[in-house]
Motif scaffolding. Structure first.
Motif, PDB file in Angstrom:
ATOM      1  N   ALA A 191       0.045  39.532  48.836  1.00 43.32           N
ATOM      2  CA  ALA A 191      -0.122  40.117  50.162  1.00 43.32           C
ATOM      3  C   ALA A 191       0.374  41.550  50.108  1.00 43.32           C
ATOM      4  O   ALA A 191       1.340  41.851  49.378  1.00 43.32           O
ATOM      5  N   PHE A 192      -0.263  42.435  50.876  1.00 44.23           N
ATOM      6  CA  PHE A 192       0.044  43.857  50.784  1.00 44.23           C
ATOM      7  C   PHE A 192       0.218  44.483  52.165  1.00 44.23           C
ATOM      8  O   PHE A 192      -0.533  44.180  53.093  1.00 44.23           O
ATOM      9  N   GLU A 193       1.214  45.338  52.267  1.00 41.28           N
ATOM     10  CA  GLU A 193       1.591  46.097  53.459  1.00 41.28           C
ATOM     11  C   GLU A 193       2.283  45.203  54.502  1.00 41.28           C
ATOM     12  O   GLU A 193       2.300  43.983  54.416  1.00 41.28           O
ATOM     13  N   ALA A 194       2.868  45.861  55.487  1.00 42.22           N
ATOM     14  CA  ALA A 194       3.830  45.213  56.368  1.00 42.22           C
ATOM     15  C   ALA A 194       3.297  44.037  57.190  1.00 42.22           C
ATOM     16  O   ALA A 194       3.978  43.006  57.287  1.00 42.22           O
ATOM     17  N   PRO A 195       2.111  44.106  57.821  1.00 47.78           N
ATOM     18  CA  PRO A 195       1.721  42.991  58.704  1.00 47.78           C
ATOM     19  C   PRO A 195       1.684  41.629  58.016  1.00 47.78           C
ATOM     20  O   PRO A 195       2.308  40.675  58.503  1.00 47.78           O
ATOM     21  N   PRO A 196       0.997  41.486  56.861  1.00 44.14           N
ATOM     22  CA  PRO A 196       1.025  40.157  56.230  1.00 44.14           C
ATOM     23  C   PRO A 196       2.376  39.810  55.633  1.00 44.14           C
ATOM     24  O   PRO A 196       2.771  38.636  55.610  1.00 44.14           O
TER      25      PRO A 196
END
Length: 587
Positions: A191-196
């Motif tokens: 998973a990549f970046e803050a939301p996930p």
């Protein structure tokens, strides 16, 4: 101890960082924890005749080191036990060393115990980000979560996928983030970046880190053990307030903290109110991010990443990246909202003008991003009549900054907090593997910044790298990387310049030079006690040839173990939310 609580510390040498009295052998401290006299024992006893005399023998005193850009609470939650810190420079230099740890823990950890790892670095570990399939080989029957050192990615096994209810497929990609997927649409464990990442943290972290405040206290202790007495928090938001206040009021708290509120918080420009003494905890400014991380490739440059195996293995696209978090127009709007006078409301609902001019601090690594930031800074400073004033707006990191940009920033009254750790740990890759030597060898131009008048301070940006002021000194004085290789020797600075950057100049950029950063009458009695004068050590041994014997805060020798014990027995409930906040944009 004397009746009035005053004391005089006598050392073989005291490096004061005060040009009026650069070297002393004694410092007197009054009962309020402030410096009352500096000189020799006789002169100090004239000022404090009843003071207790403490002889430090052959040791040397300096002002406590100041970390001008850090993340002490979240770094502790992310890296300290029960988490496992697997960064290459804390004992896990290769992917093989990481997988050896995986195998050891799988064999020895209690059955079913979930495991958290932080610090995977695809450039330095020399391996692609792990997938579900890879992690299942090591952890077939327990939840395992690996967080990228950049803060931009997380990797997990089938047990985590099952816990999250993603066995058929992960959720649709949210705005600003993505899930890794197999050809059949199932999760590949990435998973990549803050939301996930936040979805994962909210579900898993309360079990993985049951007492976040105790973990945070371990990072405080680590910083203090390296001689740091003042630090900052560069990603503060109001949900962290109670935790910072609790830590500040524990016995033997070793750090004074300056807070920088994230610009994305609705209340970032609001006033600071606390029962904690401002000498221990205060709000200083507001933090923005212009671009991202050079190790991920999401920065804005005028020159290209090379097409090399190292760049390809890191998943970075060769060529010239132009990734900005804001357009120029967006930066203008944000600065206009946050700079200068602001309208507020008192308790009776009457409008009032707040004249607090918060210090702006903006993360910027790429030189193309810095051009945009300097344009926006200059325009905002002009619009708000701040040019020529002591506003002390800040630039953070400046890895790829050019000499002309450094001179321009100084002309605007802007100052720099620079990260020698970027050169120390990644310098061998920066020079010739990631970029042409013309740019890579000059990464982190501390000499150019010093000569431009930027008055740079140095930081380690925990947990991106360990808190090591002595390591910073060695790096900037020798211009050598962790491997011992020399790159860009023209960017070397003198030891005295480096010491100022880690003490009085770091205090200056935090707006605290009136209280800390030098050993002068009237300032707080914060010291680092070393076993040897850095001037008497070969430059290549400034990190491994000096031992921090003690840290002193307000004239008291700190009992760091007592501080950790107090944090460990504190009530964890008010602080459990910290465990879900460890995902942040790379700073």
């Amino acid at each position: 101890m004397s009746i009035n609580g005053s004391r005089i510390l006598v050392a073989a040498r005291i490096l004061t960082m005060d040009p009026a009295c650069p070297i002393a052998t004694a410092v007197g401290v009054n009962r309020e924890g402030r410096i009352a006299a500096v000189g020799d024992l006789i002169s100090c006893q004239k000022q404090l005749p009843d003071a207790e005399v403490i002889d430090l023998g052959s040791d040397v005193l300096l002002p406590g080191f100041v970390e001008s850009h850090s993340h002490p609470v979240l770094s502790g939650v992310a890296t300290q036990p029960p988490a496992y810190w697997i960064a290459p420079y804390v004992g896990y230099p290769t992917w093989q060393s990481v997988t050896d740890l995986f195998e050891k823990l799988q064999a020895e950890a209690p059955a079913g115990q979930a495991l958290l790892f932080n610090g995977f670095d695809k450039l330095l570990h020399g391996a692609p980000p792990p997938t579900r399939e890879v992690l299942d080989r090591y952890f077939p029957d327990r939840e395992a979560l690996v967080v990228d050192n950049s803060g931009h990615g997380a990797y997990f096994n089938s047990a985590v996928i099952e816990r999250m209810g993603w066995t058929k497929a992960p959720p649709p990609d949210p705005v600003g983030g993505s899930f890794g997927r197999n050809p059949d649409g199932t999760s590949n464990g990435q998973a990549f970046e803050a939301p996930p990442l936040m979805l994962l943290m909210e579900a898993l972290m309360p079990d993985l880190v049951p007492h976040p405040l105790a973990s945070a206290a371990q990072w405080y202790a680590l910083m203090a053990g390296n001689g740091i007495t003042t630090a900052s928090e560069m990603t503060y938001n109001s949900t962290q307030k109670q935790s910072f206040e609790t830590l500040a009021q524990l016995p033997h708290c070793p750090l004074r903290i300056s807070l920088y509120h994230v610009s994305t918080a609705a209340d970032c420009a609001g006033p600071w109110e606390s029962d904690v003494a401002p000498e221990m905890l205060c709000k200083q400014g507001i933090k923005l991010w212009a671009d991202g991380s050079p190790w991920v490739g999401n920065i804005a440059l005028t020159f290209p990443y090379l097409d090399t195996p190292a760049v390809r293995a890191a998943g970075i696209q060769p060529g010239v990246p132009q990734e900005m978090n804001y357009s120029r127009e967006q930066l203008d709007q944000i600065l206009d909202q946050l700079a200068g006078d602001r309208l507020q409301f008192d308790f009776q609902g009457q409008s009032t003008i707040c004249t607090q001019n918060w210090q702006m601090a903006i993360h910027v690594n790429g030189d193309a991003a810095l051009d945009v930031v300097l344009d926006a800074f200059e325009a905002a400073l002009q619009r708000h009549n701040l040019l020529g004033t002591d506003h002390r707006w800040r630039l953070e990191h400046l890895g790829a900054a050019r000499p002309d940009q450094l001179r321009r920033a100084a002309g605007l009254g802007v100052y720099a907090s620079m990260g020698p750790f970027q050169f120390q740990y990644w310098g061998d890759l920066l020079d010739g593997e990631m970029f042409e030597p013309e740019q890579g060898s000059q990464w982190c131009r501390v000499k150019d910044a010093t000569e431009a008048g930027l008055r740079p301070s140095y930081h380690n940006d925990g947990s991106v790298s360990p808190p090591s002021p002595l390591g910073n000194l060695k790096t900037v004085v020798t211009r050598t990387t962790q491997s011992g290789a020399l790159h860009g020797p023209e960017q070397r600075v003198s030891l005295d310049q480096a010491l100022r950057a880690q003490t009085i100049d770091a205090a200056f950029i935090l707006g605290r030079e009136h209280d800390i950063g030098s050993i002068e009458v009237g300032k707080l009695a914060d010291f680092v006690q070393l076993d040897v004068d850095p001037h008497d050590v070969e430059p290549m041994h400034l990190e491994d040839g000096i031992t921090v014997q003690a840290t002193w805060l307000g004239g008291e020798r700190l009992d760091i173990a007592a501080f950790e014990r107090a944090a460990g027995v504190s009530d964890p409930e008010p602080h459990r939310h910290l465990a879900t906040a460890v995902v942040r944009r790379c700073c």
